[in-house]
Design a protein around this motif. Structure first.
Motif, short mmCIF file in Angstrom:
data_model
loop_
_atom_site.label_atom_id
_atom_site.label_comp_id
_atom_site.label_asym_id
_atom_site.label_seq_id
_atom_site.Cartn_x
_atom_site.Cartn_y
_atom_site.Cartn_z
N ASP A 135 0.91 -1.17 -0.08
CA ASP A 135 0.07 -0.03 -0.01
C ASP A 135 0.94 1.24 -0.04
O ASP A 135 1.52 1.62 1.08
N ASP A 136 0.87 2.05 -1.11
CA ASP A 136 1.73 2.91 -1.12
C ASP A 136 1.01 4.35 -1.12
O ASP A 136 1.61 5.43 -1.49
N SER A 137 -0.27 4.35 -0.49
CA SER A 137 -0.92 5.48 -0.41
C SER A 137 -0.41 6.60 0.32
O SER A 137 -0.73 7.83 0.65
N PRO A 141 5.66 3.27 2.63
CA PRO A 141 4.90 2.18 2.16
C PRO A 141 4.58 1.35 3.22
O PRO A 141 5.60 0.90 4.28
N ALA A 144 0.36 -4.53 1.55
CA ALA A 144 -1.07 -4.31 1.17
C ALA A 144 -1.97 -5.25 2.17
O ALA A 144 -1.76 -6.27 2.56
N ARG A 152 -3.44 -6.50 7.60
CA ARG A 152 -2.03 -6.47 7.31
C ARG A 152 -1.24 -7.32 8.01
O ARG A 152 -1.30 -7.36 9.41
N GLY A 228 -5.63 -2.39 -6.88
CA GLY A 228 -5.55 -1.30 -5.97
C GLY A 228 -4.24 -1.64 -5.10
O GLY A 228 -4.16 -0.93 -3.88
N MET A 229 -3.16 -2.11 -5.54
CA MET A 229 -2.06 -2.30 -4.68
C MET A 229 -0.60 -1.59 -5.56
O MET A 229 -0.93 -1.43 -6.86
#
Length: 437
Positions: A135-137, A141, A144, A152, A228-229
């Motif tokens: 998850d790099d939002s 990071p 995910a 997670r 989404g990852m």
């Protein structure tokens, strides 16, 4: 290909293994396959930001000339990670007069394989590619979340079926996409870092195997975004956990289809030991290929499943070159040094170059190592980027494997990246490389 629907995407690997090319309307398919595509030669010699190399003779000094990118014969392929019916056409670069462009990494591997062919030998290569799903939002990071549970993993979970089940939707899509693209994906396992997995690709003739590895990395990146990852082959995307490797298994066939590494014993043939000797002799000077980026060297931590000493052994995963067990007919060497961020064409070239050097000028290796290689007093691979760049640039062994133009271009690329990277903090470096290599 007449009437091909959707867009065409042409893709050529630059020296970092990043796909460069153009998007074309489907009506241009026949023209593309017959004539190729004009593309600046300098497009294959860009830094990791996608910018020209300062002072490169391919740019302003030479007028930034075009070459001709031609289909490799591998494609058109589907693009499973994108909506619609577009196709991907892998390309490689030539001069206008038909000569191979020596700054092309795929051409470099082809040139080396011609040398094997002249000896009546055919190398077969299989690969193991490790990557993280992240998850790099956020700025930092993190693993995910499972699409199944939303949770997670706090740590690694080696060979966990539950980990694989948590990401089953992603893997089902990934394997379906690999099948559609003609990639022989084998076993998938969970690895020692949270969100980390490994997928094997079958043994094939070396060029086909290199194409597979390059295309598979593209597929993993694309499928992760579809779900989404982010997928990362970065050598060490999570600082406190194990990094990503790209291990290759090499055997060599003669004209009868027999494995020249097999002598009917567990020890393997003299030719196998010579190949190992050649790989060991070249390992330090070729480290820049195996660890091509500044953050690549974060992976070389003793005891963290990434080899640091120049060594070999039987059934020993702490060494840089391992000879796996199994049936003698499948005798092979496993090269374990490279990070997941390596360009497969250059990486395969450096490994096979060592194999050929050891066979052509018979090179006897030291005795195989037993026990923990991290506890032995061994010669070490370069531990930092600048030392690796300097060693690659000055190496006589590298000059016997790669063309002068490729060496000069690669060194110039890495020196420019090193200068620019020096101004970035650790978080910015991680963000740069996380899902681009």
């Amino acid at each position: 290909m007449t009437g091909t629907p959707g867009a065409l995407r042409t893709a050529t690997a630059d020296l970092n293994g990043i796909a460069r090319g153009k998007r074309l309307p489907g009506r241009m398919a026949d023209k593309l396959m017959a004539e190729g595509l004009r593309l600046p030669l300098s497009a294959l010699n860009l830094d990791v930001w996608g910018e020209d190399i300062a002072g490169s003779p391919l740019v302003f000094a030479g007028g930034d000339p075009d070459g001709v990118a031609r289909p490799t014969g591998r494609g058109p392929l589907p693009v499973p990670w994108l909506a619609g019916s577009g196709t991907l056409v892998p390309m490689w670069m030539f001069h206008e007069d038909g000569r191979a462009f020596e700054g092309d990494a795929r051409q470099a591997l082809s040139r080396l394989l011609d040398r094997f062919s002249k000896r009546g030998l055919v190398p077969l290569v299989g690969s193991e590619l490790e990557f993280h799903l992240l998850d790099d939002s956020r700025a930092m990071p993190r693993p995910a979340a499972s699409p199944r549970s939303g949770h997670r993993r706090p740590g690694g979970d080696i060979l966990s079926l539950r980990q694989l089940d948590d990401f089953e939707v992603f893997f089902a899509d990934l394997y379906e996409g690999a099948e559609a693209m003609g990639l022989r994906a084998g076993a998938a396992i969970s690895e020692g870092s949270p969100g980390q997995f490994e997928v094997t690709l079958d043994h094939r003739e070396a060029m086909r195997a290199a194409d597979d590895a390059w295309l598979f990395k593209m597929l993993v990146h694309g499928m992760a975004r579809k779900h989404g990852m982010a997928a990362s082959f970065m050598a060490k995307p999570l600082p406190d956990h194990p990094g990503n490797g790209l291990h290759v298994h090499v055997s060599v066939m003669d004209g009868t289809g027999a494995n020249v590494f097999d002598d009917g014993t567990e020890r393997g043939s003299q030719t196998l030991r010579q190949a190992i000797g050649g790989c060991l002799a070249l390992m330090a000077e070729a480290t820049l290929v195996f660890a091509p980026h500044g953050p690549s060297y974060d992976r070389f931590v003793p005891g963290a499943h990434a080899p640091t000493g120049i060594s070999w052994g039987y059934e020993n995963r702490t060494v840089a070159l391992r000879v796996p067990g199994g049936a003698p007919a499948a005798r092979r060497l496993e090269h374990r040094l490279a990070g997941g961020d390596a360009n497969p064409y250059l990486m395969f070239g450096a490994v096979l170059g060592g194999v050929l050097e050891g066979i052509a000028a018979p090179t006897e290796p030291p005795a195989p190592l037993t026990g923990n290689a991290y506890e032995k007093d061994l010669d070490q691979v370069p531990g930092d980027w600048i030392t690796a760049i300097d060693g690659f640039a000055a190496s006589h062994g590298i000059a016997r494997i790669f063309a002068p133009q490729l060496i000069a271009n690669f060194v110039a690329t890495k020196r420019q990246e090193a200068r620019k990277l020096a101004d970035l903090d650790a978080a910015s470096r991680r963000a740069l490389y996380l899902d681009i290599v």
